[in-house]
Design a protein around this motif. Structure first.
Motif, PDB file in Angstrom:
ATOM      1  N   LYS A 190       9.097  66.263  25.401  1.00  0.00           N
ATOM      2  CA  LYS A 190       9.206  67.424  26.291  1.00  0.00           C
ATOM      3  C   LYS A 190       7.967  67.617  27.155  1.00  0.00           C
ATOM      4  O   LYS A 190       8.064  68.097  28.286  1.00  0.00           O
ATOM      5  CB  LYS A 190       9.454  68.690  25.459  1.00  0.00           C
ATOM      6  CG  LYS A 190      10.681  68.637  24.571  1.00  0.00           C
ATOM      7  CD  LYS A 190      11.961  68.528  25.373  1.00  0.00           C
ATOM      8  CE  LYS A 190      13.180  68.589  24.469  1.00  0.00           C
ATOM      9  NZ  LYS A 190      14.448  68.456  25.212  1.00  0.00           N
ATOM     10  N   GLY A 193       7.988  66.301  30.759  1.00  0.00           N
ATOM     11  CA  GLY A 193       8.665  67.036  31.802  1.00  0.00           C
ATOM     12  C   GLY A 193       7.885  68.211  32.353  1.00  0.00           C
ATOM     13  O   GLY A 193       7.996  68.534  33.538  1.00  0.00           O
ATOM     14  N   ASN A 216      16.038  63.110  28.407  1.00  0.00           N
ATOM     15  CA  ASN A 216      15.708  64.244  27.546  1.00  0.00           C
ATOM     16  C   ASN A 216      14.218  64.568  27.544  1.00  0.00           C
ATOM     17  O   ASN A 216      13.598  64.757  26.508  1.00  0.00           O
ATOM     18  CB  ASN A 216      16.176  63.966  26.108  1.00  0.00           C
ATOM     19  CG  ASN A 216      16.189  65.218  25.241  1.00  0.00           C
ATOM     20  OD1 ASN A 216      16.358  66.326  25.739  1.00  0.00           O
ATOM     21  ND2 ASN A 216      16.003  65.042  23.952  1.00  0.00           N
ATOM     22  N   SER A 218      13.055  67.088  29.702  1.00  0.00           N
ATOM     23  CA  SER A 218      12.930  68.408  30.329  1.00  0.00           C
ATOM     24  C   SER A 218      12.212  68.320  31.675  1.00  0.00           C
ATOM     25  O   SER A 218      11.310  69.109  31.966  1.00  0.00           O
ATOM     26  CB  SER A 218      12.184  69.378  29.395  1.00  0.00           C
ATOM     27  OG  SER A 218      12.907  69.605  28.216  1.00  0.00           O
ATOM     28  N   LYS A 220      11.071  68.709  35.401  1.00  0.00           N
ATOM     29  CA  LYS A 220      11.102  69.794  36.378  1.00  0.00           C
ATOM     30  C   LYS A 220      11.372  69.183  37.752  1.00  0.00           C
ATOM     31  O   LYS A 220      11.288  67.970  37.947  1.00  0.00           O
ATOM     32  CB  LYS A 220       9.785  70.554  36.377  1.00  0.00           C
ATOM     33  CG  LYS A 220       9.400  71.127  35.014  1.00  0.00           C
ATOM     34  CD  LYS A 220      10.476  72.046  34.459  1.00  0.00           C
ATOM     35  CE  LYS A 220      10.085  72.584  33.085  1.00  0.00           C
ATOM     36  NZ  LYS A 220      11.185  73.369  32.464  1.00  0.00           N
ATOM     37  N   ASN A 245      18.518  65.524  31.684  1.00  0.00           N
ATOM     38  CA  ASN A 245      17.538  66.235  32.511  1.00  0.00           C
ATOM     39  C   ASN A 245      18.320  67.030  33.553  1.00  0.00           C
ATOM     40  O   ASN A 245      18.793  66.480  34.548  1.00  0.00           O
ATOM     41  CB  ASN A 245      16.570  65.252  33.191  1.00  0.00           C
ATOM     42  CG  ASN A 245      15.598  64.629  32.218  1.00  0.00           C
ATOM     43  OD1 ASN A 245      14.773  65.299  31.608  1.00  0.00           O
ATOM     44  ND2 ASN A 245      15.699  63.314  32.050  1.00  0.00           N
TER      45      ASN A 245
END
Length: 388
Positions: A190, A193, A216, A218, A220, A245
Motif C-alpha cells: 500500500k 500507492g 493492489n 492503492s 493515486k 487500483n
C-alpha cells in the motif's frame, strides 16, 4: 534417509529437488549428513518441506558443502526466518549464486537487513524473490542501497512485503541503477500507492523492463499518471498488471502512448479497476489500430462499472485482438447482470479469434438460448468458456 545415502554415490549431481515433501521437516539431517564435501550441486529446491528451527544446522551445513550452488529455493517454509542468520554465514561462500527464492519464508525486518549485508558476495545474482514476507517491512530502508551490488539483476520480487514509506523512498533512489532489470513486482504494498510519484517516474531508466506488476497498491492519480508516462519509454514491455487500483477507471487514456509503442505487450491485467465506457473505447481503438497485435491475455474482469455501451464498443472491435488466447470479462462475485445487445458481437469474435482458448464470463446471466450458443462454440472451437 534412503535418498540421503544415495547422495554419497552421486557426487557429480547438479540438481536436487525435494520440494513438497513435508516429512522432510525435522528430518533434513538424515539427508544432508550424507552430502560429500565439495558437492558439485548447482540447484537445490526445498519448496514447502516443513523446514523449521530444528533443520537450521543441517541446512547450513549442507549449503557450506555446495560452493558451486547457483539456485536455492526455500519458498513456503514459513520458519526459515528463525534460522536465516545461521544460513547467512554459509551463503557467503556461494559466489556463483544466480537465483535466490525466499518467497513466504517468515522473514522479518532484521532478517532482510542481515541478509542484505552479504549481497556483495553474489555478483552474478539474476533473480531475487523476497515476496510474501509480511514482517519484512522496514528492512528495505537499508537493504535497498545494497541491491546495487547485483549488476546483473533481472528479476526483483518484493510483493506483499508490507513496505514502509521509508522502504519505498529508499527503493526510489536505487531502482534507476538496476539497469538490467526485466521484471519488477511490487504488488500488494500500500505504501507504494501513497508515496510520491517519483518511484514510477524513474522506471523510464530501465530500458530492459518487460514486466511491471503493481496490482493492489492503492495507486493515486498522480502515481498512475507517472507510471503511464514512464511506461511510454518501456519499448519491450510485455506484462502490465494494474489490477485492483481503482484510480485507473476513467484514465486509461493516459496509457494510450504506451499501447502504441509497447508493441510486444502480451498480458494486460485491469481487473477491478473501476473501468468505464471511455476506458473500453481506448482498448477498442488501440486494437483497431493494430497496437495490441501481440496481446495474448486481457483481464478486464470485476469492472461492473462498465455499462452495456462500453461492452458493445469493446466487442465490436475485439476481433482485432488476433493473437488473444485468454479473455476475462467476469463480474464481481456479488453481482449478476443480463447480457446486453453486445452478446451477438461476442459470438462473432469467438468465431474470428482462432487462438482464443479461455473466456471468463462468470456472473453474467445467460438465457437458455445464449447458453446453448456458447456450448456449441465451446465444442466446435475448443474454447473453455467459464460461465455460471
Amino acid at each position: 534417509s534412503i535418498t540421503g545415502e544415495a547422495l554419497e554415490y552421486i557426487p557429480h549431481l547438479e540438481a536436487l529437488d525435494l520440494s513438497w515433501n513435508s516429512d522432510i521437516g525435522g528430518n533434513l539431517s538424515k539427508v544432508t549428513q550424507h552430502i560429500p564435501v565439495q558437492f558439485e550441486l548447482k540447484v537445490l529446491n526445498l519448496t514447502e518441506c516443513g523446514l523449521g528451527e530444528t533443520d537450521g544446522e543441517a541446512l547450513a551445513t549442507a549449503i557450506g558443502k555446495m560452493p558451486h550452488l547457483e539456485a536455492l529455493d526455500l519458498s513456503l517454509n514459513k520458519y526459515i526466518g528463525s534460522i536465516m542468520n545461521s544460513l547467512v554465514v554459509e551463503l557467503k561462500s556461494c559466489s556463483s549464486l544466480r537465483v535466490l527464492n525466499l518467497h513466504a519464508t517468515g522473514l522479518h525486518q532484521d532478517n532482510i537487513q542481515y541478509l542484505s549485508a552479504i549481497f556483495h558476495y553474489w555478483p552474478n545474482l539474476r533473480v531475487l524473490d523476497l515476496s510474501s514476507n509480511k514482517e519484512a517491512g522496514g528492512g528495505f530502508r537499508e537493504a535497498a542501497a545494497r541491491l546495487t551490488a547485483f549488476k546483473h539483476l533481472e528479476r526483483l520480487d518484493i510483493h506483499q512485503c508490507c513496505l514502509s514509506q521509508d522502504d519505498v523512498n529508499a527503493l526510489t533512489q536505487v531502482i534507476p541503477l538496476l539497469s538490467n532489470l526485466e521484471v519488477l513486482d511490487i504488488s500488494s504494498n500500500k505504501a507504494v500507492g501513497v508515496s510520491p510519484e517519483y518511484l514510477f517516474s524513474r522506471l523510464r531508466f530501465l530500458p530492459r523492463l518487460k514486466s511491471v506488476l503493481v496490482n493492489n497498491c492503492s495507486l493515486k492519480e498522480e502515481s498512475f499518471a507517472a507510471l503511464a508516462e514512464a511506461s511510454h519509454y518501456l519499448l519491450d514491455l510485455r506484462v502490465l498488471d494494474l489490477s485492483w487500483n481503482k484510480c485507473v477507471g476513467g484514465k486509461l487514456k493516459l496509457l494510450l502512448d504506451t499501447l502504441k509503442t509497447a508493441t510486444a505487450l502480451q498480458s494486460m491485467v485491469l481487473s477491478s479497476c473501476n473501468l468505464v465506457t471511455q476506458d473500453l473505447a481506448v482498448l477498442a481503438s488501440a486494437a483497431q489500430a493494430g497496437h495490441l497485435d501481440s496481446l495474448q491475455q486481457l483481464d478486464i474482469a470485476y469492472n461492473d462499472t462498465v455499462v452495456d455501451e462500453g461492452w458493445m464498443l469493446f466487442f465490436e472491435s475485439a476481433h482485432a485482438l488476433k493473437n488473444i488466447t485468454e479473455l476475462d470479462v467476469s463480474l464481481r462475485p456479488s453481482s449478476n447482470r443480463s447480457c446486453g445487445p453486445w452478446f451477438i458481437h461476442l459470438l462473432s469474435i469467438l468465431v474470428k479469434l482462432p487462438g482464443l482458448r479461455e473466456l471468463g464470463m462468470q456472473r453474467w446471466l445467460l438465457t437458455a438460448a445464449e447458453k446453448q450458443q456458447l456450448s456449441y462454440i465451446m465444442t466446435e472451437k475448443n474454447i473453455s468458456i467459464l460461465f455460471d
